[in-house]
Design an enzyme around this catalytic site. Structure first.
Site, PDB file in Angstrom:
ATOM      1  N   GLU A  49      14.892   2.217  19.583  1.00  0.00           N
ATOM      2  CA  GLU A  49      14.587   3.641  19.640  1.00  0.00           C
ATOM      3  C   GLU A  49      14.031   3.879  20.968  1.00  0.00           C
ATOM      4  O   GLU A  49      13.775   2.915  22.011  1.00  0.00           O
ATOM      5  CB  GLU A  49      13.256   3.541  18.936  1.00  0.00           C
ATOM      6  CG  GLU A  49      13.495   3.299  17.462  1.00  0.00           C
ATOM      7  CD  GLU A  49      12.270   3.443  16.506  1.00  0.00           C
ATOM      8  OE1 GLU A  49      11.144   3.538  16.963  1.00  0.00           O
ATOM      9  OE2 GLU A  49      12.378   3.153  15.258  1.00  0.00           O
TER      10      GLU A  49
ATOM     11  N   HIS B 129       0.866  -1.301   0.008  1.00  0.00           N
ATOM     12  CA  HIS B 129       0.032  -0.095   0.003  1.00  0.00           C
ATOM     13  C   HIS B 129       0.971   1.195   0.176  1.00  0.00           C
ATOM     14  O   HIS B 129       0.627   2.221  -0.616  1.00  0.00           O
ATOM     15  CB  HIS B 129      -0.931   0.062   1.178  1.00  0.00           C
ATOM     16  CG  HIS B 129      -2.028  -1.019   1.059  1.00  0.00           C
ATOM     17  ND1 HIS B 129      -3.360  -0.841   0.381  1.00  0.00           N
ATOM     18  CD2 HIS B 129      -1.989  -2.216   1.494  1.00  0.00           C
ATOM     19  CE1 HIS B 129      -3.861  -1.850   0.432  1.00  0.00           C
ATOM     20  NE2 HIS B 129      -3.318  -2.930   1.023  1.00  0.00           N
ATOM     21  N   ILE B 130       1.866   1.288   0.676  1.00  0.00           N
ATOM     22  CA  ILE B 130       2.903   2.381   0.641  1.00  0.00           C
ATOM     23  C   ILE B 130       3.571   2.572  -0.590  1.00  0.00           C
ATOM     24  O   ILE B 130       3.579   3.520  -1.268  1.00  0.00           O
ATOM     25  CB  ILE B 130       3.745   2.239   2.048  1.00  0.00           C
ATOM     26  CG1 ILE B 130       3.155   2.608   3.448  1.00  0.00           C
ATOM     27  CG2 ILE B 130       4.758   3.388   1.674  1.00  0.00           C
ATOM     28  CD1 ILE B 130       3.557   2.315   4.587  1.00  0.00           C
TER      29      ILE B 130
ATOM     30  N   ASP C 184       9.260  -7.229  -5.512  1.00  0.00           N
ATOM     31  CA  ASP C 184       8.642  -7.696  -4.494  1.00  0.00           C
ATOM     32  C   ASP C 184       8.675  -9.154  -4.520  1.00  0.00           C
ATOM     33  O   ASP C 184       8.670  -9.814  -5.603  1.00  0.00           O
ATOM     34  CB  ASP C 184       6.930  -7.216  -4.418  1.00  0.00           C
ATOM     35  CG  ASP C 184       6.079  -7.371  -3.360  1.00  0.00           C
ATOM     36  OD1 ASP C 184       6.021  -6.273  -2.665  1.00  0.00           O
ATOM     37  OD2 ASP C 184       5.719  -8.556  -3.017  1.00  0.00           O
TER      38      ASP C 184
ATOM     39  N   HIS D 239      11.042   8.370  13.922  1.00  0.00           N
ATOM     40  CA  HIS D 239      10.084   7.287  13.570  1.00  0.00           C
ATOM     41  C   HIS D 239       8.595   8.181  13.404  1.00  0.00           C
ATOM     42  O   HIS D 239       7.599   8.161  13.994  1.00  0.00           O
ATOM     43  CB  HIS D 239       9.797   6.447  14.459  1.00  0.00           C
ATOM     44  CG  HIS D 239       9.132   5.131  14.150  1.00  0.00           C
ATOM     45  ND1 HIS D 239       9.451   3.901  14.687  1.00  0.00           N
ATOM     46  CD2 HIS D 239       8.105   5.000  13.289  1.00  0.00           C
ATOM     47  CE1 HIS D 239       8.670   2.918  14.061  1.00  0.00           C
ATOM     48  NE2 HIS D 239       7.962   3.547  13.220  1.00  0.00           N
ATOM     49  N   ILE D 240       8.522   9.105  12.349  1.00  0.00           N
ATOM     50  CA  ILE D 240       7.322  10.022  12.172  1.00  0.00           C
ATOM     51  C   ILE D 240       6.668   9.841  10.877  1.00  0.00           C
ATOM     52  O   ILE D 240       6.017  10.453  10.552  1.00  0.00           O
ATOM     53  CB  ILE D 240       7.891  11.521  11.975  1.00  0.00           C
ATOM     54  CG1 ILE D 240       8.973  11.710  11.080  1.00  0.00           C
ATOM     55  CG2 ILE D 240       8.540  12.022  13.679  1.00  0.00           C
ATOM     56  CD1 ILE D 240       9.499  13.338  10.984  1.00  0.00           C
ATOM     57  N   GLY D 241       7.063   8.550  10.301  1.00  0.00           N
ATOM     58  CA  GLY D 241       6.197   8.115   8.904  1.00  0.00           C
ATOM     59  C   GLY D 241       5.031   8.267   9.013  1.00  0.00           C
ATOM     60  O   GLY D 241       4.393   8.795   8.037  1.00  0.00           O
ATOM     61  N   GLY D 242       4.343   7.811   9.956  1.00  0.00           N
ATOM     62  CA  GLY D 242       2.931   7.973  10.010  1.00  0.00           C
ATOM     63  C   GLY D 242       2.447   8.947  10.863  1.00  0.00           C
ATOM     64  O   GLY D 242       1.043   9.067  11.579  1.00  0.00           O
TER      65      GLY D 242
ATOM     66  N   ASP E 144      14.247   6.994   9.362  1.00  0.00           N
ATOM     67  CA  ASP E 144      13.050   7.267  10.053  1.00  0.00           C
ATOM     68  C   ASP E 144      12.930   5.964  11.232  1.00  0.00           C
ATOM     69  O   ASP E 144      12.105   6.107  11.985  1.00  0.00           O
ATOM     70  CB  ASP E 144      11.927   7.412   9.322  1.00  0.00           C
ATOM     71  CG  ASP E 144      10.818   7.993  10.334  1.00  0.00           C
ATOM     72  OD1 ASP E 144      11.012   9.083  10.998  1.00  0.00           O
ATOM     73  OD2 ASP E 144       9.522   7.524  10.211  1.00  0.00           O
TER      74      ASP E 144
END
Length: 468
Positions: free
Chosen positions: A316, A208-209, A228, A346-349, A311
């Site tokens: 972490e 999806h990404i 993939d 870790h701000i991807g989402g 990211d």
């Protein structure tokens, strides 16, 4: 392993509140759309019956890691007791605190281990308010009768947009120029700065990404390759390549979008980095252990790679404000000292839109399970659902029976139910765990507790709930 997990024979069910006018069909796999649609519909032709638990103890939910306040409001509006914390909890903290809760909501930092699950004797459901679920021992949770829900698609756009911004930032080196300006240094230059138009973006993992990223990249005039493990129909003019090395050899930018699995750990290491084009760039917004970071640092210092954006990291910090240093990851200071390296926490989402959608989707899935027994969208559990009991069925009972997947269970349960009219029934299995839902009409109040006791005593029983 299953025998070592203590499962209560009479598990509390939710306080009586209906969450949706109609339950989604088991064949409707778009759980997110169903959740949002259900929340918007205020009336229906067939009004569902409000289900009450056999055990009237109120359910307590523990939400960690600053989960969306929209999710908190959703749960509280339905009568659940909610405790909300901004930070993650350690394993020891969870073992101490979680036994008094019936549901937990987490993001990526909180680890739900086998030890935690064994200690959480009341736990009914786990909600992962993020894409991944590798922070949860899924097999142990299933054997304890605990479905796990996540939000696999809601932050896809946010991550894809972050990748595009990082590709442009790396290509133009403007992350460094901005940092220099903050130090009072004027350093206008064009050497080593490029347009992304006409360059090749290699996407590892075309889910999806990856597929959304593919569309955005082509809109910028980029050529897109992807690799993939399964054959996928590409979007636009993107082209699938046969192997990872083929993608690495031909890409100016390589971006990773794969889960953390044994086969993806260090999938980008010295050998793969050597296959990348000299002067190319690497972006990792997937999982921290997918890249061998010491090998990446060497490739950057040697000039083989022109830059990278990370990211995610193998280890972490547990909270905002905590140090990101060599004690946490031994290479941290080395990586910070290398030019044209973008490090984000870790701000991807982490956008308002993504967090709102994740909060809506996961809270709806958790509430549907607690209120109606639906497991549609669970990652570790059989997906079972039944349409709502109508309000006219004044003595209808819904049975939610999690059991070991062994022969003879349905016969045993149906023998117990034989004196009653079973209006509808659905059962499915996943691995060693099976799940049965059944709606039973005309059960007298005096028979309800007897039914639960008899079914809970069957030899394959893991967890039995009755909603009336």
């Amino acid at each position: 392993m299953a025998s070592s997990i203590s499962i209560p024979q009479s598990t509390p069910a939710p306080h009586a509140v209906a969450v949706s006018p109609s339950s989604p069909s088991i064949h409707d796999r778009m759980a997110a759309s169903v959740a949002r649609r259900d929340s918007l519909v205020s009336s229906a032709v067939r009004i569902p019956k409000v289900l009450h638990p056999v055990d009237n103890e109120d359910l307590k939910l523990l939400l960690l890691e600053n989960i969306s306040q929209e999710a908190v409001k959703t749960f509280r509006a339905q009568g659940f007791s909610v405790d909300h914390y901004s930070k993650a909890m350690s394993e020891d903290e969870l073992v101490e605190k979680l036994p008094s809760y019936h549901a937990i909501g987490i993001r990526s930092k909180t680890k739900i281990t086998e030890r935690v699950i064994k200690a959480a004797s009341k736990l009914l459901v786990i909600g992962c308010f993020c894409i991944g679920t590798n922070q949860v021992d899924l097999a142990t949770a299933a054997k304890a009768g605990i479905p796990v829900f996540n939000s696999p698609f809601s932050n896809s756009r946010s991550v894809a947009e972050l990748v595009i911004s990082e590709v442009i930032a790396l290509s133009r080196q403007y992350f460094e120029r901005a940092s220099e300006m903050r130090q009072g240094i004027w350093n206008k230059q064009s050497k080593g700065c490029w347009e992304v138009r006409g360059k090749t973006l290699g996407i590892v993992g075309y889910g999806h990404i990856g597929s959304q990223l593919s569309v955005l990249a082509e809109a910028l005039g980029m050529r897109v390759l992807f690799f993939d493990v399964v054959t996928i129909m590409p979007l636009g003019s993107a082209r699938q390549v046969d192997n990872l090395n083929a993608l690495l050899n031909d890409s100016d930018f390589v971006t990773l979008h794969v889960p953390e699995l044994p086969e993806t750990t260090n999938m980008i290491s010295r050998e793969q980095l050597a296959q990348m084009k000299k002067g190319s760039y690497l972006v990792n917004n997937a999982r921290g252990r997918v890249v061998d970071i010491p090998a990446l640092a060497d490739a950057l210092k040697s000039g083989h790679l022109a830059g990278c954006a990370l990211d995610v990291y193998p280890v972490e910090p547990g909270a905002n404000g905590s140090p990101f240093d060599d004690q946490l990851n031994s290479w941290a200071s080395t990586l910070r000292s290398i030019p044209n390296v973008i490090l984000t926490p870790h701000i991807g989402g982490s956008t308002e839109e993504a967090q709102r959608m994740i909060g809506e989707e996961v809270s709806a899935s958790v509430a549907r399970y607690l209120n109606y027994g639906s497991t549609v969208g669970s990652v570790n559990f059989p997906e079972v659902d039944l349409r709502a009991i109508s309000a006219e069925q004044q003595q209808g009972v819904r049975l939610c029976h999690v059991h070991n997947n062994i022969p003879g269970v349905l016969r045993q349960v149906n023998e117990i139910l034989s004196p009653y009219n079973v209006e509808k029934q659905y059962s499915d299995s996943k691995g060693d765990v099976a799940y049965l839902m059944a709606d039973i009409a005309d059960v007298s109040p005096s028979d309800v507790n007897k039914l639960q006791e008899l079914i809970s005593r069957t030899r394959a029983n893991i967890l039995t709930r009755l909603l009336v």
